[in-house]
Design a protein around this motif. Sequence first.
Motif, PDB file in Angstrom:
ATOM      1  N   VAL A 115      -2.302  -3.786  11.820  1.00  0.00           N
ATOM      2  CA  VAL A 115      -0.960  -3.768  11.248  1.00  0.00           C
ATOM      3  C   VAL A 115      -1.077  -3.015   9.926  1.00  0.00           C
ATOM      4  N   PHE A 116      -0.063  -2.239   9.588  1.00  0.00           N
ATOM      5  CA  PHE A 116      -0.105  -1.438   8.372  1.00  0.00           C
ATOM      6  C   PHE A 116       1.038  -1.825   7.452  1.00  0.00           C
ATOM      7  N   VAL A 117       0.727  -1.970   6.165  1.00  0.00           N
ATOM      8  CA  VAL A 117       1.753  -2.180   5.147  1.00  0.00           C
ATOM      9  C   VAL A 117       1.799  -0.904   4.317  1.00  0.00           C
ATOM     10  N   GLU A 118       2.990  -0.309   4.216  1.00  0.00           N
ATOM     11  CA  GLU A 118       3.183   0.921   3.444  1.00  0.00           C
ATOM     12  C   GLU A 118       4.083   0.663   2.254  1.00  0.00           C
ATOM     13  N   ILE A 119       3.668   1.182   1.112  1.00  0.00           N
ATOM     14  CA  ILE A 119       4.471   1.120  -0.107  1.00  0.00           C
ATOM     15  C   ILE A 119       4.718   2.564  -0.530  1.00  0.00           C
ATOM     16  N   GLU A 120       5.990   2.965  -0.558  1.00  0.00           N
ATOM     17  CA  GLU A 120       6.348   4.327  -0.968  1.00  0.00           C
ATOM     18  C   GLU A 120       6.953   4.260  -2.361  1.00  0.00           C
ATOM     19  N   TYR A 121       6.516   5.185  -3.221  1.00  0.00           N
ATOM     20  CA  TYR A 121       6.958   5.143  -4.610  1.00  0.00           C
ATOM     21  C   TYR A 121       6.892   6.535  -5.223  1.00  0.00           C
ATOM     22  N   VAL A 122       7.555   6.676  -6.379  1.00  0.00           N
ATOM     23  CA  VAL A 122       7.536   7.923  -7.142  1.00  0.00           C
ATOM     24  C   VAL A 122       6.860   7.633  -8.472  1.00  0.00           C
ATOM     25  N   ILE A 123       5.869   8.435  -8.797  1.00  0.00           N
ATOM     26  CA  ILE A 123       5.261   8.359 -10.126  1.00  0.00           C
ATOM     27  C   ILE A 123       5.961   9.413 -10.975  1.00  0.00           C
ATOM     28  N   LEU A 124       6.563   8.967 -12.058  1.00  0.00           N
ATOM     29  CA  LEU A 124       7.368   9.837 -12.908  1.00  0.00           C
ATOM     30  C   LEU A 124       6.572  10.450 -14.057  1.00  0.00           C
ATOM     31  N   ARG A 125       5.512   9.763 -14.462  1.00  0.00           N
ATOM     32  CA  ARG A 125       4.689  10.248 -15.560  1.00  0.00           C
ATOM     33  C   ARG A 125       3.236   9.879 -15.266  1.00  0.00           C
ATOM     34  N   ALA A 126       2.330  10.811 -15.505  1.00  0.00           N
ATOM     35  CA  ALA A 126       0.911  10.553 -15.233  1.00  0.00           C
ATOM     36  C   ALA A 126       0.485   9.248 -15.887  1.00  0.00           C
ATOM     37  N   SER A 127      -0.111   8.373 -15.074  1.00  0.00           N
ATOM     38  CA  SER A 127      -0.547   7.070 -15.582  1.00  0.00           C
ATOM     39  C   SER A 127      -1.490   6.432 -14.561  1.00  0.00           C
ATOM     40  N   PRO A 128      -2.268   5.456 -15.000  1.00  0.00           N
ATOM     41  CA  PRO A 128      -3.204   4.780 -14.094  1.00  0.00           C
ATOM     42  C   PRO A 128      -2.557   3.597 -13.363  1.00  0.00           C
ATOM     43  N   VAL A 129      -1.386   3.825 -12.789  1.00  0.00           N
ATOM     44  CA  VAL A 129      -0.690   2.745 -12.084  1.00  0.00           C
ATOM     45  C   VAL A 129      -1.429   2.394 -10.797  1.00  0.00           C
ATOM     46  N   ARG A 130      -1.220   1.174 -10.361  1.00  0.00           N
ATOM     47  CA  ARG A 130      -1.703   0.761  -9.042  1.00  0.00           C
ATOM     48  C   ARG A 130      -0.568   0.009  -8.364  1.00  0.00           C
ATOM     49  N   THR A 131      -0.586   0.035  -7.050  1.00  0.00           N
ATOM     50  CA  THR A 131       0.370  -0.755  -6.280  1.00  0.00           C
ATOM     51  C   THR A 131      -0.417  -1.786  -5.493  1.00  0.00           C
ATOM     52  N   ALA A 132       0.270  -2.842  -5.117  1.00  0.00           N
ATOM     53  CA  ALA A 132      -0.389  -3.939  -4.425  1.00  0.00           C
ATOM     54  C   ALA A 132       0.617  -4.674  -3.568  1.00  0.00           C
ATOM     55  N   PHE A 133       0.084  -5.475  -2.649  1.00  0.00           N
ATOM     56  CA  PHE A 133       0.952  -6.396  -1.925  1.00  0.00           C
ATOM     57  C   PHE A 133       0.219  -7.709  -1.717  1.00  0.00           C
ATOM     58  N   ARG A 134       1.015  -8.740  -1.578  1.00  0.00           N
ATOM     59  CA  ARG A 134       0.508 -10.073  -1.288  1.00  0.00           C
ATOM     60  C   ARG A 134       1.118 -10.499   0.033  1.00  0.00           C
ATOM     61  N   LEU A 135       0.318 -11.090   0.888  1.00  0.00           N
ATOM     62  CA  LEU A 135       0.799 -11.559   2.183  1.00  0.00           C
ATOM     63  C   LEU A 135       0.779 -13.080   2.188  1.00  0.00           C
ATOM     64  N   ALA A 136       1.879 -13.680   2.638  1.00  0.00           N
ATOM     65  CA  ALA A 136       1.983 -15.137   2.658  1.00  0.00           C
ATOM     66  C   ALA A 136       2.546 -15.607   3.991  1.00  0.00           C
ATOM     67  N   THR A 137       2.267 -16.852   4.316  1.00  0.00           N
ATOM     68  CA  THR A 137       2.805 -17.469   5.527  1.00  0.00           C
ATOM     69  C   THR A 137       4.253 -17.901   5.274  1.00  0.00           C
ATOM     70  N   ALA A 138       4.928 -18.321   6.335  1.00  0.00           N
ATOM     71  CA  ALA A 138       6.299 -18.823   6.213  1.00  0.00           C
ATOM     72  C   ALA A 138       6.356 -20.068   5.331  1.00  0.00           C
ATOM     73  N   GLU A 139       5.246 -20.794   5.251  1.00  0.00           N
ATOM     74  CA  GLU A 139       5.179 -21.997   4.416  1.00  0.00           C
ATOM     75  C   GLU A 139       4.879 -21.667   2.958  1.00  0.00           C
ATOM     76  N   GLY A 140       4.675 -20.381   2.641  1.00  0.00           N
ATOM     77  CA  GLY A 140       4.414 -19.969   1.278  1.00  0.00           C
ATOM     78  C   GLY A 140       2.945 -19.957   0.889  1.00  0.00           C
ATOM     79  N   VAL A 141       2.058 -20.177   1.843  1.00  0.00           N
ATOM     80  CA  VAL A 141       0.623 -20.151   1.560  1.00  0.00           C
ATOM     81  C   VAL A 141       0.184 -18.692   1.446  1.00  0.00           C
ATOM     82  N   ILE A 142      -0.442 -18.345   0.336  1.00  0.00           N
ATOM     83  CA  ILE A 142      -0.913 -16.971   0.141  1.00  0.00           C
ATOM     84  C   ILE A 142      -2.144 -16.741   1.011  1.00  0.00           C
ATOM     85  N   ILE A 143      -2.064 -15.696   1.832  1.00  0.00           N
ATOM     86  CA  ILE A 143      -3.175 -15.344   2.718  1.00  0.00           C
ATOM     87  C   ILE A 143      -4.159 -14.458   1.969  1.00  0.00           C
TER      88      ILE A 143
END
Length: 168
Positions: free
Chosen positions: A33-61
């Motif tokens: 399964v693939f999670v994609e995050i699309e974004y625009v970087i407006l100014r050069a910087s050391p940004v990072r993107t991330a995601f958190r996956l959780a169950t329906a009960e709110g438990v962080i996987i």
Amino acid sequence: EAAPGNELIRLRGVRVKDHEGRSASSVDGRYPVFVEIEYVILRASPVRTAFRLATAEGVIIFTSTDVDDEGRHGRERDPGVYVSRCEIPPRLLKRGMHFVTVMSDISMVRVNFHLENVVKFSVDVVEGMFEDNRQGVLSPAFYWDVEKVSDLDGVVGRDDASADGFAL
């Protein structure tokens, strides 16, 4: 300007894709399964993107960032449109509903955006997958090496357990 973010980065979209590259709200657990995050970087910087996956009960996987590869950590990104794509291995997630939270930051400096539960998808049990009510948040199919080490003739017990092991 209304997109989540700030003067450094703006979020354009978040998608869950199946193993054939199609956006999906339900995936076959036998495949990645693939999670994609699309974004625009407006100014050069050391940004990072991330995601958190959780169950329906709110438990962080788990949580994963697009700089988990140490070679990318702290490196500046030039302005432009980016897609960060994470592959979740096959047969890792259990059956049920899952929720994706996305975020961007400059590590230990500032949060650029944080959006809770922006995408949800279900993992379906399909033919060929084990559904044996295993405990735990994940249901990985680890590789096991199984070998026959002797016949029963004259075997009383194995006496090769290490000091940390167990043998009868």
